[in-house]
Scaffold this active site. Structure first.
Site, mmCIF file in Angstrom:
data_model
loop_
_atom_site.group_PDB
_atom_site.id
_atom_site.type_symbol
_atom_site.label_atom_id
_atom_site.label_comp_id
_atom_site.label_asym_id
_atom_site.label_seq_id
_atom_site.Cartn_x
_atom_site.Cartn_y
_atom_site.Cartn_z
ATOM 1 N N GLU A 284 -6.608 31.179 -1.935
ATOM 2 C CA GLU A 284 -5.896 32.347 -1.408
ATOM 3 C C GLU A 284 -4.467 31.990 -1.004
ATOM 4 O O GLU A 284 -3.620 32.861 -0.887
ATOM 5 C CB GLU A 284 -6.632 32.917 -0.176
ATOM 6 C CG GLU A 284 -7.461 34.132 -0.502
ATOM 7 C CD GLU A 284 -8.015 34.854 0.736
ATOM 8 O OE1 GLU A 284 -8.154 34.232 1.802
ATOM 9 O OE2 GLU A 284 -8.334 36.038 0.601
ATOM 10 N N HIS A 305 -25.089 17.460 -14.617
ATOM 11 C CA HIS A 305 -26.070 17.925 -15.609
ATOM 12 C C HIS A 305 -25.793 19.375 -15.976
ATOM 13 O O HIS A 305 -26.648 20.063 -16.506
ATOM 14 C CB HIS A 305 -27.484 17.780 -15.038
ATOM 15 C CG HIS A 305 -27.808 16.366 -14.668
ATOM 16 N ND1 HIS A 305 -28.543 15.525 -15.476
ATOM 17 C CD2 HIS A 305 -27.438 15.624 -13.595
ATOM 18 C CE1 HIS A 305 -28.635 14.333 -14.898
ATOM 19 N NE2 HIS A 305 -27.977 14.374 -13.765
ATOM 20 N N LYS A 419 -9.269 46.294 -3.223
ATOM 21 C CA LYS A 419 -9.656 47.204 -2.140
ATOM 22 C C LYS A 419 -9.185 48.627 -2.457
ATOM 23 O O LYS A 419 -9.933 49.588 -2.306
ATOM 24 C CB LYS A 419 -9.045 46.752 -0.809
ATOM 25 C CG LYS A 419 -9.667 45.484 -0.258
ATOM 26 C CD LYS A 419 -9.126 45.213 1.133
ATOM 27 C CE LYS A 419 -9.539 43.842 1.617
ATOM 28 N NZ LYS A 419 -8.830 43.420 2.808
#
Ligand code: PA5
Length: 430
Positions: A284, A305, A419
């Site tokens: 961020e 793996h 948002k």
């Protein structure tokens, strides 16, 4: 102090480039120190270590002791910087199947109705002795209006009101900004215990405020030691910042040379939450204006793996950062067996830590030889003091490195885009 080993990374970059980047890193550090950089109104994460607030730590410890005495379940309701730090520290320093004190559960970090429904069923189910579970709730939101957290809080608050009536308010702790936001209105109306997130500390830099400290103290972790570990690293790095400057300079040169990802991992499963915290802190902070290394989290040896193949032989556009712990808190030896059908006799008596360190060293060697610059961030032991140190090390690294990119580390303008689109789809009018 936190040690940084760049020996398996530095050969990927030109030494003049590194020296120039070191000069730039020094300039960025000065901007952090004298507050002359972008977003300098958000440097409170340094202020609280320069002037520790012992009275607040005491208040948190007192509340935590009371909650630990009475609670079976403590729910932390928050998202982003309002929950990743507490989760990281609790995972690093406690074992889920051997924890003492209340069970710590998380909510408000996504919008799954099924999760909340199952959570409610779980807290409603009586204990083995038939008594009801004693539940406490900590809602954490600096803005007080983040939808994920607000929805979960409404759901849990309603359950608390139905279950405890007017006593619900003594079981709810709210951590938020000093003023403003709908959460503050609710707190005033209901009389919840309130903790303040200082104005000059952004969410992802707030782990050493009540945001992180209250849940961590409820988990039974010594927050004095954690906090003063961070203070020690702060004092150390003010005088000797080389570890941060060198790592920031290396990251910068690799980024300029086209590296796109930093794979952040550890061979200690307890540190997987910590890697998540650094992912948010870096991601961020640096991912703006078309810049930044994508912080990708790996848990080893599990992920060797999985996408280990890609790290070894995929597109050569990545670097790797590994958190290394020198000494285990406790350890186990490989048991002896009279038969050797599993052909593991050569490991008999060896400690798991020794085997894990061989996996780590072998991986560093293989990835380096495969063309991946590998940095080791080394702590002595997984304890509260060292985790406190590591937290401040990463906060400073993030600020210095992001200033090198000429980006403001402390805002997150891009987060608003989803948002706005979501609110439009939900028909929000104000
Ligand atoms: O770093 C940040 O500021 C964000 O990640 C916030 O912590 C996150 O969006 C949650 O915000 P709030 O605490 O306001 O609910």
């Amino acid at each position: 102090m936190i040690n940084v080993d760049l020996s398996k990374a530095q050969n990927f970059i030109d030494s003049d480039d590194f020296d120039n980047a070191l000069k730039l890193a020094n300039g960025s550090l000065k901007q952090v120190q004298d507050g002359s950089g972008r977003g300098s109104e958000w440097l409170g994460w340094r202020r609280i270590l320069a002037q520790p607030n012992d009275a607040e730590i005491d208040r948190i410890e007192q509340h935590a002791a009371k909650i630990r005495e009475d609670a079976d379940i403590f729910i932390v309701c928050g998202i982003g910087g309002s929950f990743t730090g507490a989760k990281a520290i609790i995972e690093a320093l406690t074992m889920p199947f051997n924890a003492s004190g209340p069970e710590i559960l998380f909510a408000g970090h996504h919008m799954s109705g099924r999760y909340l429904q199952e959570l409610l069923k779980y807290i409603e189910t009586p204990k083995e002795n038939g008594e009801p579970k004693s539940v406490y709730l900590n809602v954490i939101s600096k803005s007080g209006s983040t939808l994920e957290t607000a929805l979960a809080f409404r759901t849990l608050r309603s359950w608390m009101n139905d279950t405890y009536g007017k006593d619900a308010s003594s079981r709810i702790f709210a951590t938020t900004g000093k003023t403003g936001g709908v959460l503050n209105k609710i707190i005033e109306g209901e009389g919840y215990q309130k903790y303040i997130i200082p104005d000059d500390i952004g969410g992802r830099f707030s782990v050493l405020t009540p945001v992180g400290l209250l849940p961590v103290a409820v988990a039974g972790i010594d927050i004095q030691t954690l906090y003063y570990g961070a203070v020690s690293e702060f004092e150390h790095l003010e005088k000797s910042p080389d570890s941060v400057l060198q790592y920031a300079a290396l990251r910068y040169v690799l980024h300029m040379n086209g590296v796109a990802l930093d794979v952040i991992g550890s061979f200690e499963p307890e540190l997987s939450g910590f890697a998540d915290w650094t992912q948010q802190l870096l991601g961020e902070s640096e991912g703006k204006e078309g810049k930044g290394l994508f912080p990708a989290v790996a848990g080893y040896s599990t992920d060797l793996h999985s996408f280990g193949q890609m790290i070894q032989q995929g597109r050569r556009n990545l670097m790797e950062t590994l958190f290394v712990v020198n000494q285990p808190i406790s350890d186990l030896g490989v048991p002896e067996m009279s038969d050797n059908t599993d052909q593991l006799g050569y490991l008999e008596g060896k400690l798991f830590h020794e085997i894990n360190q061989s996996a780590l060293n072998g991986t560093v060697e293989a990835h380096h030889d495969g063309g991946v610059p590998v940095v080791k961030i080394i702590i002595e032991k997984l304890n509260a003091q060292q985790i406190g140190r590591l937290i401040y090390f990463y906060e400073l690294l993030t600020a210095v490195y992001v200033y090198m990119l000429d980006v403001n580390p402390f805002n997150q303008p891009g987060v608003e885009n989803y948002k706005q689109a979501m609110y439009r789809l939900l028909g929000k009018t104000n």
